[in-house]
Design an enzyme around this catalytic site. Sequence first.
Site, PDB file in Angstrom:
ATOM      1  N   ASP A 108       0.113  -6.810   5.049  1.00 31.74           N
ATOM      2  CA  ASP A 108      -0.013  -7.868   6.329  1.00 31.74           C
ATOM      3  C   ASP A 108       0.931  -8.209   7.107  1.00 31.74           C
ATOM      4  O   ASP A 108       1.349  -8.681   8.027  1.00 31.74           O
ATOM      5  CB  ASP A 108      -1.068  -8.542   6.403  1.00 31.74           C
ATOM      6  CG  ASP A 108      -0.467  -9.428   4.872  1.00 31.74           C
ATOM      7  OD1 ASP A 108      -1.813 -10.297   4.040  1.00 31.74           O
ATOM      8  OD2 ASP A 108       0.949  -9.777   4.788  1.00 31.74           O
ATOM      9  N   HIS A 123       2.247  -1.073  -1.078  1.00 29.81           N
ATOM     10  CA  HIS A 123       1.551   0.091  -0.657  1.00 29.81           C
ATOM     11  C   HIS A 123       1.996   0.119   0.974  1.00 29.81           C
ATOM     12  O   HIS A 123       0.948  -0.008   1.741  1.00 29.81           O
ATOM     13  CB  HIS A 123       0.030  -0.567  -0.752  1.00 29.81           C
ATOM     14  CG  HIS A 123      -0.361  -0.855  -1.799  1.00 29.81           C
ATOM     15  ND1 HIS A 123      -0.964  -1.812  -2.317  1.00 29.81           N
ATOM     16  CD2 HIS A 123       0.109  -0.573  -3.435  1.00 29.81           C
ATOM     17  CE1 HIS A 123      -1.258  -1.838  -3.929  1.00 29.81           C
ATOM     18  NE2 HIS A 123      -0.364  -1.286  -4.695  1.00 29.81           N
ATOM     19  N   CYS A 134       4.424  15.883  11.305  1.00 29.96           N
ATOM     20  CA  CYS A 134       6.494  15.901  11.447  1.00 29.96           C
ATOM     21  C   CYS A 134       7.049  14.723  10.833  1.00 29.96           C
ATOM     22  O   CYS A 134       7.883  14.433  11.094  1.00 29.96           O
ATOM     23  CB  CYS A 134       6.921  16.519  12.839  1.00 29.96           C
ATOM     24  SG  CYS A 134       6.676  14.759  14.176  1.00 29.96           S
ATOM     25  N   CYS A 157       4.471  16.467  18.544  1.00 29.74           N
ATOM     26  CA  CYS A 157       4.279  17.845  17.899  1.00 29.74           C
ATOM     27  C   CYS A 157       2.239  17.953  17.527  1.00 29.74           C
ATOM     28  O   CYS A 157       1.710  19.468  17.756  1.00 29.74           O
ATOM     29  CB  CYS A 157       4.783  18.246  16.628  1.00 29.74           C
ATOM     30  SG  CYS A 157       3.538  16.648  15.189  1.00 29.74           S
TER      31      CYS A 157
HETATM   32  N1  APR Z   1      -5.640 -18.337  -3.255  1.00 30.75           N
HETATM   33  C1  APR Z   1      -4.996 -17.773  -4.445  1.00 30.75           C
HETATM   34  N2  APR Z   1      -5.951 -16.896  -5.068  1.00 30.75           N
HETATM   35  C2  APR Z   1      -6.566 -15.839  -4.436  1.00 30.75           C
HETATM   36  C3  APR Z   1      -7.241 -17.126  -2.943  1.00 30.75           C
HETATM   37  C4  APR Z   1      -6.011 -17.345  -2.971  1.00 30.75           C
HETATM   38  N3  APR Z   1      -6.654 -18.987  -1.587  1.00 30.75           N
HETATM   39  N4  APR Z   1      -8.862 -16.001  -2.600  1.00 30.75           N
HETATM   40  C5  APR Z   1      -8.672 -15.341  -3.668  1.00 30.75           C
HETATM   41  N5  APR Z   1      -7.913 -15.589  -4.641  1.00 30.75           N
HETATM   42  C6  APR Z   1      -7.392 -13.946  -5.481  1.00 30.75           C
HETATM   43  C7  APR Z   1      -9.265 -13.817  -6.240  1.00 30.75           C
HETATM   44  O1  APR Z   1      -9.374 -13.862  -7.359  1.00 30.75           O
HETATM   45  C8  APR Z   1      -9.101 -12.248  -6.947  1.00 30.75           C
HETATM   46  O2  APR Z   1      -8.475 -12.083  -7.232  1.00 30.75           O
HETATM   47  O3  APR Z   1      -6.616 -12.834  -4.892  1.00 30.75           O
HETATM   48  C9  APR Z   1      -8.100 -11.860  -6.189  1.00 30.75           C
HETATM   49  C10 APR Z   1      -7.692 -10.485  -4.482  1.00 30.75           C
HETATM   50  O4  APR Z   1      -8.240  -9.634  -5.243  1.00 30.75           O
HETATM   51  P1  APR Z   1      -8.289  -8.372  -4.650  1.00 30.75           P
HETATM   52  O5  APR Z   1      -9.390  -8.544  -3.508  1.00 30.75           O
HETATM   53  O6  APR Z   1      -8.512  -7.063  -5.617  1.00 30.75           O
HETATM   54  O7  APR Z   1      -6.597  -7.994  -3.921  1.00 30.75           O
HETATM   55  P2  APR Z   1      -5.954  -6.910  -4.297  1.00 30.75           P
HETATM   56  O8  APR Z   1      -5.598  -7.336  -5.628  1.00 30.75           O
HETATM   57  O9  APR Z   1      -4.340  -7.768  -3.574  1.00 30.75           O
HETATM   58  O10 APR Z   1      -6.161  -5.959  -4.667  1.00 30.75           O
HETATM   59  C11 APR Z   1      -5.684  -4.228  -5.195  1.00 30.75           C
HETATM   60  O11 APR Z   1      -6.810  -2.960  -4.110  1.00 30.75           O
HETATM   61  O12 APR Z   1      -7.664  -2.078  -2.164  1.00 30.75           O
HETATM   62  C12 APR Z   1      -6.421  -2.279  -2.868  1.00 30.75           C
HETATM   63  O13 APR Z   1      -4.692  -1.772  -1.721  1.00 30.75           O
HETATM   64  C13 APR Z   1      -5.500  -2.794  -1.974  1.00 30.75           C
HETATM   65  O14 APR Z   1      -3.557  -4.032  -2.333  1.00 30.75           O
HETATM   66  C14 APR Z   1      -4.853  -3.977  -2.043  1.00 30.75           C
HETATM   67  C15 APR Z   1      -5.398  -3.583  -4.051  1.00 30.75           C
END
Ligand code: APR
Length: 256
Positions: A108, A123, A134, A157
């Site tokens: 992001d 990622h 290309c 391309c």
């Molecule tokens: N503060 C702290 N933690 C938070 C908050 C917050 N405000 N809101 C949510 N979380 C925590 C959740 O509890 C969860 O454990 O963030 C985590 C988000 O987990 P995912 O949604 O699984 O995201 P992430 O771990 O970044 O995913 C990894 O998976 O889908 C692929 O490529 C994508 O980079 C991503 C990878």
Amino acid sequence: MSKETFAFPPELIERLARARSVAVLTGAGISAESGVPTFRDPGGLWERFRPEELANVQAFLRNPDLVQRWYAYRRKLVREVEPNPGHYALVELERMVPDFTLITQNVDNLHRRAGSRRVVELHGNLLRSYCIDCGRPADEVDLEAAAEGKPARCPACGGLIRPDVVWFGEMLPEEALAEAYAACERAEVFLSVGTSAVVYPAAGLPLEAKRAGAYVAEINLQPSAIADEMDALLLGKAGEILPALVEAVRQARDAG
Ligand code: APR
């Protein structure tokens, strides 16, 4: 949980206050308070969208228009939001530590927008795109040039344009991964912030750092898949905990 009443483990503060080398891994949770949906939480992207239809190369080749429109929707979303106090606290911490590496799974661009300098994008980044044939970088104009229902193609391309993100089944960028592992080897303290720690190799980094001798702490809304391995577990919102943590470290440093 309000930040001013948060009681941090004294060892975490002491180690951060004297650390020469710190590494931080972030996931979607750190951007949640900015309004960017996470992936696996209730209401998250993978609850509303099917990754097998949107986040792998076969799906892209099957329906490039659908995949491009989905990434256009995500680009618009991240451009409309702002970094939050969690992102800014990591900018502060970077200023305080001589060797600081921010390893992110997020695409992001919010860490960079907050002012983080040493960012390792494991990622990729939503705001970059390129031609699958290309390799030419594509810009917004190329992406918007596509006619309704027609996928955007490379002006050089004619190849399909894809976002510069790592899809399921794809290898991570070698250089970024090597830099992340090197940071794990050097880190005296490793923070894992806002990740469920279920997607590898990123989820293995905190344990790599621990194996190399780092003190590892997790900051998450709920315990991740590797929470039991952590030296410290701080449950709550990153946007509340990180500013308070950095302030406590600053005070410990000033107290000398
Ligand atoms: N503060 C702290 N933690 C938070 C908050 C917050 N405000 N809101 C949510 N979380 C925590 C959740 O509890 C969860 O454990 O963030 C985590 C988000 O987990 P995912 O949604 O699984 O995201 P992430 O771990 O970044 O995913 C990894 O998976 O889908 C692929 O490529 C994508 O980079 C991503 C990878």
